[in-house]
Scaffold this active site. Structure first.
Site, PDB file in Angstrom:
ATOM      1  N   ALA A  85      63.703  16.997  50.805  1.00 18.42           N
ATOM      2  CA  ALA A  85      63.487  15.433  50.848  1.00 18.42           C
ATOM      3  C   ALA A  85      64.582  14.525  51.170  1.00 18.42           C
ATOM      4  CB  ALA A  85      62.855  15.061  49.429  1.00 18.42           C
ATOM      5  N   THR A  86      65.867  14.952  50.510  1.00 22.80           N
ATOM      6  CA  THR A  86      67.044  14.001  50.731  1.00 22.80           C
ATOM      7  C   THR A  86      67.147  13.790  52.350  1.00 22.80           C
ATOM      8  OG1 THR A  86      68.147  14.319  48.943  1.00 22.80           O
ATOM      9  CG2 THR A  86      69.503  13.760  50.522  1.00 22.80           C
ATOM     10  N   GLN A 194      58.018  14.260  44.532  1.00 21.93           N
ATOM     11  CA  GLN A 194      57.544  14.657  43.102  1.00 21.93           C
ATOM     12  C   GLN A 194      55.971  15.021  43.244  1.00 21.93           C
ATOM     13  OE1 GLN A 194      59.343  15.403  40.539  1.00 21.93           O
ATOM     14  NE2 GLN A 194      61.148  14.785  41.409  1.00 21.93           N
ATOM     15  N   HIS A 216      61.441  22.828  46.712  1.00 17.11           N
ATOM     16  CA  HIS A 216      61.718  23.311  45.444  1.00 17.11           C
ATOM     17  C   HIS A 216      60.901  22.401  44.163  1.00 17.11           C
ATOM     18  CE1 HIS A 216      64.987  20.570  43.978  1.00 17.11           C
ATOM     19  NE2 HIS A 216      64.942  20.174  45.182  1.00 17.11           N
ATOM     20  N   THR A 255      69.153  26.542  64.019  1.00 20.94           N
ATOM     21  CA  THR A 255      68.142  27.666  63.869  1.00 20.94           C
ATOM     22  C   THR A 255      67.304  27.460  62.493  1.00 20.94           C
ATOM     23  OG1 THR A 255      69.966  29.099  64.636  1.00 20.94           O
ATOM     24  CG2 THR A 255      68.259  30.210  63.578  1.00 20.94           C
ATOM     25  N   CYS A 340      70.187  14.552  40.245  1.00 19.52           N
ATOM     26  CA  CYS A 340      70.968  14.081  41.470  1.00 19.52           C
ATOM     27  C   CYS A 340      72.223  13.203  40.833  1.00 19.52           C
ATOM     28  CB  CYS A 340      70.405  13.371  42.605  1.00 19.52           C
ATOM     29  SG  CYS A 340      69.378  14.400  43.420  1.00 19.52           S
TER      30      CYS A 340
END
Length: 389
Positions: A85-86, A194, A216, A255, A340
């Site tokens: 997501a970052t 989230q 994740h 890739t 983070c």
């Protein structure tokens, strides 16, 4: 002797209840099976067109693209795979820079409770001559849709509002914001890291142009996510941040990591199938947590009514969060903020924006769990916290 110590440490670690799923969640069996299959057995490059290994890899990517799209009411060709997501947030925000400069639309609206992966790209644009209006939340961590829409200007390029806050779990009114933005000419971006796979209906709104998601947080491996870019009548003018290869509609060359993409797809398919059962289990855990901790004087930083079923931010008056985490260290794994920024001892920018007093911020703890979470002995948890008073 060293081997024995490692085994003993591993045993103690396994006995600790994991309540930090907002930072990262465990991988589910379906995702693990896909990960291993496309790592060990079908390890072809999805860009290889001359043999069956490449063909199978391409099919796996196409299937995963459709599985991700389903959770946002999107089309498979609207899914751009990223590292998480970052990266998706950066691509959505910084990728609009050239269009903003070309059209003179240099105004951005966002909120004070966004993840740093949104706030920092916005600040990068501000440094390049753009303007930003930052909307503050109320004391429960909720953003006013009226405040967001009132901030619109003729030169507004982008509105970026998260769906669920990563520290408090507070849900934001993205549906009403999307409706209010219709026809405004501003693009609407939602960071759904989230909430993706947990609350899908709001994300299916066609007036949301860009959606950032993360694997994740949804029981897939780390290192995979996506930016959903709606293919509307007017093409959303995202420009790539890196070049070379032309993959992912030219927006994210390189890739494709087939194994983790396939695992992400499997996790999305499982979420589609099990979402109601998972939510019920998360609500059950939340009630057990509340029954144990509210009698100790715990104060909720956020809202039970307008929050994720799997996240609670709590403060214990008079207690420092570090002291509570230390006394619970071998019983519950939890955090006092975003992973983070966990290396930083600065107060949470989210709780500061909510206007909470300093002692409440210092005592804030984030409990976040999932349907697989093994609950601790809540009587023991309560006793240990009580021992600090």
């Amino acid at each position: 002797m060293a081997l024995f110590v490692k085994q003993e440490t591993y045993f103690v670690w396994q006995m600790t209840s994991y309540f930090d799923c907002a930072a990262t969640a465990p991988i589910i069996p379906d995702a693990r099976a896909a990960l291993l299959r496309f790592t060990d057995l079908e390890y072809g490059n999805a860009g290889s067109r001359t043999h069956e290994f490449g063909t199978q890899a391409k099919r796996a990517v196409q299937a995963a693209r459709a599985q991700v799209a389903t959770l946002a009411g999107a089309r498979a060709d609207e899914v751009i795979f990223t590292s998480g997501a970052t990266e998706a947030n950066n691509l959505a925000i910084l990728g609009l820079r050239a269009h903003g400069e070309a059209t003179g639309k240099r105004h951005i609206v966002t909120t004070a409770i966004e993840h740093k992966a949104v706030l920092e790209p916005v600040q990068a644009l501000v440094g390049a001559g753009f303007e930003a209006t930052i909307i503050a939340p109320d004391s429960h961590g909720r953003i006013s849709d009226d405040a967001v829409l009132a901030a619109l200007r003729p030169d507004t390029l982008l509105v970026s509002v998260m769906h669920a806050n990563n520290e408090t779990g507070a849900l934001q009114p993205i549906t009403t914001i999307a409706a209010g933005l219709a026809g405004s000419g501003a693009f609407f971006h939602v960071d759904a890291a989230q909430s993706f796979g947990k609350l899908s209906a709001p994300l299916a709104d066609p007036n949301i142009h860009l959606i950032s998601v993360s694997g994740h947080k949804l029981y897939a491996p780390k290192g995979i996510g996506a930016l959903i870019v709606r293919r509307k009548e007017t093409k959303i003018p995202i420009a790539p941040l890196i070049y070379g290869g032309g993959q992912e509609r030219g927006l994210r060359p390189g890739t494709l990591p087939v194994a983790i993409i396939a695992a992400f797809g499997a996790a999305c398919a499982a979420a589609s199938r099990d979402v109601n059962k998972r939510a019920a289990r998360c609500l059950e855990i939340r009630q057990h947590l509340l029954d144990a901790l509210l009698p100790l004087g715990a104060v909720i930083n956020g809202s039970l009514e307008d929050g994720l079923a799997s996240t609670l931010n709590l403060s214990f008056p008079g207690l420092d969060s570090e002291a509570v985490m230390l006394v619970l260290k071998d019983l519950v794994a939890l955090s006092n903020g975003s992973a983070c920024t966990s290396a930083s001892y600065e107060p949470s920018h989210v709780l500061l924006a909510m206007g909470l007093p300093g002692d409440r911020i210092d005592g804030a703890l984030r409990f976040s769990w999932c349907h697989m979470t093994e609950e601790p002995d809540w009587v023991d948890v309560a006793a240990r916290i009580s021992s600090l008073r």
